[in-house]
Motif scaffolding. Structure first.
Motif, PDB file in Angstrom:
ATOM      1  N   PHE A 123       0.923  -1.133   0.043  1.00 26.97           N
ATOM      2  CA  PHE A 123       0.172  -0.022   0.059  1.00 26.97           C
ATOM      3  C   PHE A 123       0.940   1.179   0.005  1.00 26.97           C
ATOM      4  CE2 PHE A 123      -2.278   3.318   2.230  1.00 26.97           C
ATOM      5  CZ  PHE A 123      -3.455   3.187   1.558  1.00 26.97           C
ATOM      6  N   VAL A 124       0.749   2.142  -0.982  1.00 30.77           N
ATOM      7  CA  VAL A 124       1.672   3.068  -1.164  1.00 30.77           C
ATOM      8  C   VAL A 124       0.650   4.520  -1.104  1.00 30.77           C
ATOM      9  CG1 VAL A 124       3.433   2.189  -2.597  1.00 30.77           C
ATOM     10  CG2 VAL A 124       1.533   3.215  -3.625  1.00 30.77           C
ATOM     11  N   LYS A 125       1.410   5.482  -0.504  1.00 34.42           N
ATOM     12  CA  LYS A 125       0.283   6.859  -0.584  1.00 34.42           C
ATOM     13  C   LYS A 125       0.583   7.183  -2.289  1.00 34.42           C
ATOM     14  CE  LYS A 125       0.855  11.585   0.964  1.00 34.42           C
ATOM     15  NZ  LYS A 125       0.499  12.216  -0.329  1.00 34.42           N
ATOM     16  N   ILE A 126      -0.595   7.404  -2.770  1.00 33.03           N
ATOM     17  CA  ILE A 126      -0.738   7.877  -4.106  1.00 33.03           C
ATOM     18  C   ILE A 126      -0.950   9.278  -4.227  1.00 33.03           C
ATOM     19  CG2 ILE A 126      -2.342   7.785  -6.119  1.00 33.03           C
ATOM     20  CD1 ILE A 126      -2.742   4.778  -5.185  1.00 33.03           C
ATOM     21  N   ASP A 127       0.047  10.091  -4.703  1.00 31.47           N
ATOM     22  CA  ASP A 127      -0.154  11.325  -4.877  1.00 31.47           C
ATOM     23  C   ASP A 127      -1.032  11.719  -5.844  1.00 31.47           C
ATOM     24  OD1 ASP A 127       1.904  12.182  -3.048  1.00 31.47           O
ATOM     25  OD2 ASP A 127       3.180  11.519  -4.395  1.00 31.47           O
ATOM     26  N   THR A 128      -1.052  11.168  -7.053  1.00 30.58           N
ATOM     27  CA  THR A 128      -1.937  11.193  -8.103  1.00 30.58           C
ATOM     28  C   THR A 128      -1.643  10.105  -9.059  1.00 30.58           C
ATOM     29  OG1 THR A 128      -2.918  12.712  -9.843  1.00 30.58           O
ATOM     30  CG2 THR A 128      -0.476  12.403  -9.927  1.00 30.58           C
ATOM     31  N   GLU A 129      -2.610   9.783  -9.912  1.00 33.71           N
ATOM     32  CA  GLU A 129      -2.784   8.764 -11.030  1.00 33.71           C
ATOM     33  C   GLU A 129      -2.848   9.220 -12.335  1.00 33.71           C
ATOM     34  OE1 GLU A 129      -4.776   4.687  -9.549  1.00 33.71           O
ATOM     35  OE2 GLU A 129      -5.821   6.242  -8.241  1.00 33.71           O
ATOM     36  N   LEU A 130      -2.188   8.520 -13.084  1.00 33.16           N
ATOM     37  CA  LEU A 130      -2.414   8.814 -14.601  1.00 33.16           C
ATOM     38  C   LEU A 130      -2.767   7.642 -15.388  1.00 33.16           C
ATOM     39  CD1 LEU A 130       1.174  10.602 -15.194  1.00 33.16           C
ATOM     40  CD2 LEU A 130      -0.946  11.513 -14.489  1.00 33.16           C
ATOM     41  N   VAL A 159      -3.316   2.410 -19.996  1.00 33.35           N
ATOM     42  CA  VAL A 159      -2.211   2.090 -19.397  1.00 33.35           C
ATOM     43  C   VAL A 159      -2.197   2.964 -17.911  1.00 33.35           C
ATOM     44  CG1 VAL A 159       0.109   1.829 -18.953  1.00 33.35           C
ATOM     45  CG2 VAL A 159      -1.076   1.517 -21.083  1.00 33.35           C
ATOM     46  N   GLU A 160      -2.358   2.526 -16.699  1.00 32.05           N
ATOM     47  CA  GLU A 160      -2.588   3.051 -15.506  1.00 32.05           C
ATOM     48  C   GLU A 160      -1.217   3.147 -14.855  1.00 32.05           C
ATOM     49  OE1 GLU A 160      -5.823   2.447 -13.036  1.00 32.05           O
ATOM     50  OE2 GLU A 160      -6.602   0.990 -14.389  1.00 32.05           O
ATOM     51  N   ILE A 161      -0.937   4.523 -14.390  1.00 29.02           N
ATOM     52  CA  ILE A 161       0.317   4.756 -13.706  1.00 29.02           C
ATOM     53  C   ILE A 161       0.113   5.583 -12.172  1.00 29.02           C
ATOM     54  CG2 ILE A 161       2.573   5.923 -13.890  1.00 29.02           C
ATOM     55  CD1 ILE A 161       2.371   3.729 -16.112  1.00 29.02           C
ATOM     56  N   ILE A 162       0.884   5.031 -11.479  1.00 29.38           N
ATOM     57  CA  ILE A 162       0.693   5.555 -10.027  1.00 29.38           C
ATOM     58  C   ILE A 162       2.025   6.603  -9.958  1.00 29.38           C
ATOM     59  CG2 ILE A 162       0.776   5.062  -7.501  1.00 29.38           C
ATOM     60  CD1 ILE A 162      -0.742   2.392  -8.061  1.00 29.38           C
TER      61      ILE A 162
END
Length: 397
Positions: free
Chosen positions: A196-203, A270-273
């Motif tokens: 589990f990571v802190k997600i700043d944003t997703e693309l 394509v999902e990027i964290i």
């Protein structure tokens, strides 16, 4: 290329396996191009069926049912719109000369979270969160200990965040495993346990492949879309993204590497964290992406038109942003309402630059996506403000 008239000899046909809101937009684009559209889903009156020439209601996990419909219709392209499809049937159909978009093995790989993670890390050496696999409660406990708490348990096959469970301590693992598996597509018992990571944003990097005039296949990416999820499902997205150029280029490089390896034709989401200074591959959808609904307002060629054009062998010029834009979902808050009604749509559409798209789903369940609000603005911030305001006004009754 010759495109015949729909419902006459020589027409070009696309067959959609899955008839949700993404399929509906693909069907609309196909209709505009003069294609014959056949839709298939597990339930009747699905959104894409409203704008198709013909429809079928079948169990799409049944390989014989899938193959029977395809062989009856003999489409020019088969497009997988959802995860709950018997992918072995697609592999068999492709081996017998049918065109599966993007291709059968890509659909199979993308719809299996475990195989996709192996593909990304072992074959492509892409950066991802730490992970482990488990097939029962005891294995899940060991996996969670190895990964560390908190961690996420996800089913091998699911979509839109179904079955994603956050686990904070060892005592919660067994229940979390059972909860995750209960939401799996099919009868699989395997799960992936992720850091589990802190997600700043997703693309979302929409990446597409199409035939050039010379007959070679070209791979291109679109300016990344940005989104944040208050839970594990899509709520809003905006275009263009607001991250740095360096982050964008790294994300596009990851996406292009993934898609070129998967191959085939059409668009991938394509999902990027983005987590601190880490830019991590997350998942990839072998079709238009829900966050990409924003391209209906932001781009001169939207993701659905790209997918359909690629599917039948038409070229795609460079995709251009025409305006900063945002989209926000309209969610149902009640269970099992048939023929739901929407109120205050006219108030939402009084806001300049706002469009409302209602999907036409026949029944509600809690948090079901029933429509979206789109808006353009002078900046993404202005567009986001508009869609949040407009979506808060519309109620599902």
């Amino acid at each position: 290329m010759e495109i015949g008239t729909p419902l006459f000899e020589g027409s070009k046909k696309i067959l959609l396996l899955g008839s949700g809101e993404l399929g509906k937009e693909m069907a609309i684009e196909a209709q505009r191009m003069g294609l014959e559209v056949i839709t298939v889903d597990r339930y009747d009156l699905a959104p894409a069926m409203h704008v198709a020439h013909r429809k079928y209601v079948i169990d799409m996990m049944n390989p014989n049912a899938v193959k029977a419909v395809v062989k009856r219709e003999n489409p020019d392209a088969i497009i997988a719109e959802i995860e709950a499809i018997n992918t072995d049937a697609l592999v068999d159909l492709e081996s017998n000369g049918f065109r599966v978009i993007p291709n059968a093995n890509a659909v199979k790989a993308c719809m299996n979270r475990i195989e996709l993670r192996r593909f990304a890390t072992e074959k492509l050496a892409l950066p991802t969160t730490k992970y482990a696999f488990a097939e029962n409660e005891e294995e899940a406990k060991h996996a969670c200990k190895d990964i560390g708490f908190p961690c996420l348990i996800k089913p091998e096959m699911s979509s839109s965040g179904h079955g994603h469970v956050l686990v904070n301590k060892i005592d919660d693992v067994e229940e979390a495993y059972r909860e995750s598996v209960s939401h799996a597509r099919g009868k699989g018992r395997r799960v992936i346990v992720e850091e589990f990571v802190k997600i700043d944003t997703e693309l979302t990097v929409l990446t597409y492949r199409y035939y050039s005039n010379s007959g070679s296949i070209i791979t291109k990416t679109i300016e990344p879309i940005e989104h944040k999820r208050p839970s594990y499902y899509y709520v809003e997205s905006w275009h263009p993204s607001t991250v740095s150029r360096e982050v964008k280029e790294t994300a596009r490089g990851i996406a292009q590497k993934v898609v070129e390896e998967l191959g085939g034709l059409g668009i991938y989401g394509v999902e990027i964290i983005v987590s601190g200074n880490r830019i991590l591959f997350s998942e990839v959808a072998p079709r238009p992406h829900d966050t990409g609904l924003v391209t209906l307002a932001s781009s001169d060629i939207n993701e659905f038109q790209i997918h359909v054009r690629s599917a039948i062998g038409l070229p795609i010029p460079e995709v251009k942003l025409v305006s900063p834009a945002a989209s926000h979902v309209i969610l149902a808050q009640t269970e099992n309402v048939w023929g739901p009604k929407f109120i205050n749509v006219e108030k939402a559409m009084e806001i300049p630059g706002v469009q409302v798209r209602l999907f036409g789903k026949p029944v509600t369940y809690e948090k079901r996506r029933m429509g979206i609000v789109l808006a353009t603005g002078n900046s993404v911030e202005e567009a986001i403000e508009k869609v949040r305001k407009a979506s808060s006004i519309i109620l599902v009754k």
